[in-house]
Scaffold this active site. Sequence first.
Site, PDB file in Angstrom:
ATOM      1  CG  HIS A  54      -1.983  -1.064   1.149  1.00  0.00           C
ATOM      2  ND1 HIS A  54      -2.957  -1.100   0.169  1.00  0.00           N
ATOM      3  CD2 HIS A  54      -2.213  -2.144   1.938  1.00  0.00           C
ATOM      4  CE1 HIS A  54      -3.746  -2.136   0.354  1.00  0.00           C
ATOM      5  NE2 HIS A  54      -3.316  -2.798   1.418  1.00  0.00           N
ATOM      6  NE  ARG A  79       1.064  -4.933   3.832  1.00  0.00           N
ATOM      7  CZ  ARG A  79      -0.020  -4.446   4.461  1.00  0.00           C
ATOM      8  NH1 ARG A  79      -0.866  -5.264   5.080  1.00  0.00           N
ATOM      9  NH2 ARG A  79      -0.240  -3.144   4.479  1.00  0.00           N
ATOM     10  CG  ASP A  93      18.198 -11.831  -3.696  1.00  0.00           C
ATOM     11  OD1 ASP A  93      18.176 -12.875  -3.006  1.00  0.00           O
ATOM     12  OD2 ASP A  93      18.226 -11.845  -4.949  1.00  0.00           O
ATOM     13  CD  GLU A 159      -4.974  -8.941   3.929  1.00  0.00           C
ATOM     14  OE1 GLU A 159      -5.126  -7.831   4.485  1.00  0.00           O
ATOM     15  OE2 GLU A 159      -4.110  -9.153   3.076  1.00  0.00           O
ATOM     16  CG  ASP A 185      -7.676  -5.610   3.544  1.00  0.00           C
ATOM     17  OD1 ASP A 185      -8.317  -5.187   2.574  1.00  0.00           O
ATOM     18  OD2 ASP A 185      -6.525  -5.240   3.805  1.00  0.00           O
TER      19      ASP A 185
END
Length: 267
Positions: A54, A79, A93, A159, A185
Amino acid sequence: MTSARAQAAGLGGLKAHLKAGGRLFGSFLNSGSPSVAEMMAAAGYDCLMIDAEHSPIGIETMHAMATAIRSGGAWTLVRVPAMDPVWIKRALDLGVDGIMAPAINSAAEARAFVAACRYPPEGYRGVAVPVIRASAYGVNAADYIREANEALLVIAQIETARGVAEAEAIAATPGIDLCFIGPHDLSASLGHMGQPDHPEAKAAIAQVEGAVRKSECWLGTIPTASRAADRLFAEGYQLVLGSADLAILREAVRAQIERVKPSSRSS
């Protein structure tokens, strides 16, 4: 203020902290600012979640933020925008301590997420250990290859209504370390947009909590109006992300403006 990260540094330190009964208080980062990330880490948050779902944060910005968080002394979580193996590979990585995929809705999706996070033979993560930040650009290549699969904290976000129904199977998936409940959510998925404390949402959250506690997984979430961070910890959550950098900034700005506006209007 000393963060838990400073007390348990090194590859796998985050999971060692949780296994020892430690708790994690953190925040989302949506601003894309390495300076803000470093400041919040230095202020004493245990962990910070770079939110690429987001926000406009891309991989180069994520790199700079991860470096800043480590400099500030917190653990780095990210996230990713979706359960996308390409995003997962690039984030890992960078040497993050934990990774969260949104909207994991089944055991099959949980297994695919774990496989994307792990090197062969346990998964299919691409191998570029001699050149990635995670191995100090190859300086610690041998240690990283040996420890990476088990050191990483793998977080499945539950969610949706479907995720609630599958929560027990998701939590029982080998390699899923923590289930993170997304109340906003989830409540929207149940038809109660903007009402994370709606009775139906609360019942669904309790169902997920019960399912996860049958497993070896840890629990994480964000506070709502009816459940502050201290209450969540008291009820057995191990990870609570209390806010987001932009939300903290917004509220500080609003508070300052409210203090100044009366004198400005009277002048």
